[in-house]
Design a protein around this motif. Sequence first.
Motif, mmCIF file in Angstrom:
data_model
loop_
_atom_site.group_PDB
_atom_site.id
_atom_site.type_symbol
_atom_site.label_atom_id
_atom_site.label_comp_id
_atom_site.label_asym_id
_atom_site.label_seq_id
_atom_site.Cartn_x
_atom_site.Cartn_y
_atom_site.Cartn_z
ATOM 1 N N PRO A 148 30.708 27.662 15.171
ATOM 2 C CA PRO A 148 31.762 27.859 14.196
ATOM 3 C C PRO A 148 31.547 28.797 12.630
ATOM 4 O O PRO A 148 31.856 29.285 12.391
ATOM 5 N N TYR A 149 29.783 27.657 12.171
ATOM 6 C CA TYR A 149 29.702 28.774 11.009
ATOM 7 C C TYR A 149 29.376 30.685 10.984
ATOM 8 O O TYR A 149 29.921 31.140 9.997
ATOM 9 N N ALA A 150 28.650 30.886 12.255
ATOM 10 C CA ALA A 150 28.123 32.214 12.574
ATOM 11 C C ALA A 150 30.339 32.681 12.574
ATOM 12 O O ALA A 150 30.476 33.770 12.470
ATOM 13 N N LEU A 215 6.433 16.701 10.034
ATOM 14 C CA LEU A 215 7.407 18.191 10.386
ATOM 15 C C LEU A 215 7.473 18.053 12.499
ATOM 16 O O LEU A 215 6.330 18.069 12.498
ATOM 17 N N SER A 216 8.827 18.465 13.100
ATOM 18 C CA SER A 216 9.210 18.371 14.309
ATOM 19 C C SER A 216 8.688 20.669 14.596
ATOM 20 O O SER A 216 10.227 20.828 13.425
ATOM 21 N N VAL A 217 7.942 21.072 14.836
ATOM 22 C CA VAL A 217 8.283 22.191 15.438
ATOM 23 C C VAL A 217 8.923 22.058 16.567
ATOM 24 O O VAL A 217 9.593 21.356 17.442
ATOM 25 N N ILE A 230 10.125 33.558 16.055
ATOM 26 C CA ILE A 230 9.670 34.367 15.168
ATOM 27 C C ILE A 230 11.302 34.066 14.875
ATOM 28 O O ILE A 230 12.244 34.600 15.131
ATOM 29 N N ARG A 231 10.936 34.315 12.995
ATOM 30 C CA ARG A 231 12.148 34.951 12.082
ATOM 31 C C ARG A 231 11.383 35.597 11.167
ATOM 32 O O ARG A 231 10.313 35.868 10.810
ATOM 33 N N ASP A 232 12.394 36.771 10.493
ATOM 34 C CA ASP A 232 12.330 37.707 9.271
ATOM 35 C C ASP A 232 12.358 36.785 7.355
ATOM 36 O O ASP A 232 13.935 36.693 7.667
ATOM 37 N N GLY A 297 20.725 26.430 20.872
ATOM 38 C CA GLY A 297 21.625 27.419 19.655
ATOM 39 C C GLY A 297 19.973 28.268 19.119
ATOM 40 O O GLY A 297 20.072 29.589 18.266
ATOM 41 N N ASP A 298 18.572 28.110 18.745
ATOM 42 C CA ASP A 298 17.655 28.187 18.196
ATOM 43 C C ASP A 298 17.856 30.319 18.716
ATOM 44 O O ASP A 298 17.647 29.633 19.970
ATOM 45 N N MET A 299 17.416 31.547 18.672
ATOM 46 C CA MET A 299 16.555 32.576 18.688
ATOM 47 C C MET A 299 15.509 32.605 19.361
ATOM 48 O O MET A 299 14.886 31.937 18.832
HETATM 49 C C1 WQD Z 1 13.726 28.393 11.353
HETATM 50 C C2 WQD Z 1 13.029 28.413 12.030
HETATM 51 C C3 WQD Z 1 13.697 26.562 13.899
HETATM 52 C C4 WQD Z 1 13.055 23.521 10.498
HETATM 53 C C5 WQD Z 1 19.390 29.411 9.376
HETATM 54 C C6 WQD Z 1 21.156 29.407 9.846
HETATM 55 C C7 WQD Z 1 20.567 31.081 9.692
HETATM 56 C C8 WQD Z 1 20.821 30.958 7.978
HETATM 57 C C9 WQD Z 1 19.433 31.032 8.043
HETATM 58 C C10 WQD Z 1 22.784 31.116 6.716
HETATM 59 C C11 WQD Z 1 13.292 28.349 13.703
HETATM 60 C C12 WQD Z 1 12.504 26.061 12.917
HETATM 61 C C13 WQD Z 1 13.337 24.901 12.096
HETATM 62 C C14 WQD Z 1 12.064 22.365 11.492
HETATM 63 C C15 WQD Z 1 11.810 23.740 13.223
HETATM 64 N N1 WQD Z 1 21.682 30.463 7.443
HETATM 65 N N2 WQD Z 1 12.411 24.549 12.698
HETATM 66 N N3 WQD Z 1 11.668 23.025 12.575
HETATM 67 O O1 WQD Z 1 17.755 28.334 12.432
HETATM 68 O O2 WQD Z 1 16.686 30.961 11.457
HETATM 69 O O3 WQD Z 1 18.686 30.043 10.488
HETATM 70 O O4 WQD Z 1 18.802 29.582 8.449
HETATM 71 O O5 WQD Z 1 22.877 32.134 6.517
HETATM 72 O O6 WQD Z 1 22.844 30.813 9.484
HETATM 73 O O7 WQD Z 1 20.755 29.184 11.783
HETATM 74 O O8 WQD Z 1 16.556 29.172 10.196
HETATM 75 O O9 WQD Z 1 14.400 27.344 8.967
HETATM 76 O O10 WQD Z 1 16.321 26.193 10.461
HETATM 77 O O11 WQD Z 1 14.881 27.847 11.736
HETATM 78 O O12 WQD Z 1 10.330 24.844 13.719
HETATM 79 O O13 WQD Z 1 12.795 21.639 11.376
HETATM 80 O O14 WQD Z 1 11.655 27.397 12.185
HETATM 81 O O15 WQD Z 1 13.435 26.448 15.861
HETATM 82 O O16 WQD Z 1 12.435 28.888 15.144
HETATM 83 P P1 WQD Z 1 17.381 29.501 11.094
HETATM 84 P P2 WQD Z 1 15.994 27.749 10.158
#
Ligand code: WQD
Length: 341
Positions: A148-150, A215-217, A230-232, A297-299
């Motif tokens: 819903p947020y997205a 921290l849980s990865v 991976i994230r940007d 839901g994570d990419m």
């Molecule tokens: C980053 C990575 C997690 C927490 C979200 C929202 C998006 C935007 C930005 C609003 C992912 C991993 C995270 C933890 C982990 N918000 N992680 N342990 O999910 O990419 O994006 O925030 O606009 O809408 O969806 O960001 O920081 O939650 O996660 O391993 O305790 O870190 O799986 O790969 P995300 P995130």
Amino acid sequence: MKTILVTGGTGYIGSHTVLELLDNNYNVVIVDNFSNSSPIVKNALEKLAGRKIILYNIDICDKKALEQIFKKHSFSGIINFSSYKAVGESVALPLKYYNNNMKGILTLLEVMENYKVFNLVFSSSATVYAEDNEMPLVENDKLSTDNPYARTKLMTEEILQDVADADCKWRFIALRYFNPLGAHKSGEIGESPNGIPNNLAPFITQVAIGKIKQLSVFGADYNTPDGTAIRDYVHVNDLATGHKLALDLLLNTDAAVSFETINLGSGKGYSVLEVISEFEKVIERKIPYHITARRTGDMEQSLADITKAAQLLDWRPRYQLSDMCEDSWRWQTRHPDGYKQ
Ligand code: WQD
């Protein structure tokens, strides 16, 4: 001096953007209901900006209250940050998200029209992109949402497109953030999540200061070099500059703008383990973590193509991941409880 209304201006990205506007000869009026921030942010902003800031504690869903503010001030443009933004919470409480996020933007647009204010920068998100796009993501890639947020972000973009198509007086830019990180160099403003953080960086820094044990990865079985997602990541100060430049473009009447979506990311991808390792360099000790199952839901990865931001806004990220980690850490150590007194 042009006056800009910043809704949600005491929030994480909003507060950094307010500072950027004040530093660049704009007048700013903030409206905020403090649902995800604190009134003390105003004091921090006034100290950093060296000037008073007008702030109204109202909810943008309250049309009468919002109209009072449009009656008192003549706005050249609006930047809208007011919205709930926790993905997980939006799945649990969809009505809360649809009611707040959609009623908020619709009320704002209605009042803007009544007071003949037609320039709006909207805070959108990379979560509007479909999961099966090639990386890096380009603005005209396929869009699809799974929470819903997205959906509130995508629906708002569609509303802005329809409104702009119907009447050329409207000028909209939707900025699609990737992963905001970091804090103002002063360490006086930063990300202050309510309760247990959702996002990676505040979780890491709260583990580092001992507020949270470990921290849980979320998953190490992705098809990436080290198995983690991976994230940007993009510095919040770079995001703030992007908003200022988007506003400049809207207010430049020689520039033809109707509705544009623009990615704001660094264009570089880092895995969860790489972010942990960067933070460990900054705080000079190990971050305790354990690998758990993937988060629903994570990419696997999310990466921005930022060509359009460079072409349309002359915007390029200035900060590296190391800066983001250093600045996040400075904020966390100076304010272990965020804005909580
Ligand atoms: C980053 C990575 C997690 C927490 C979200 C929202 C998006 C935007 C930005 C609003 C992912 C991993 C995270 C933890 C982990 N918000 N992680 N342990 O999910 O990419 O994006 O925030 O606009 O809408 O969806 O960001 O920081 O939650 O996660 O391993 O305790 O870190 O799986 O790969 P995300 P995130």
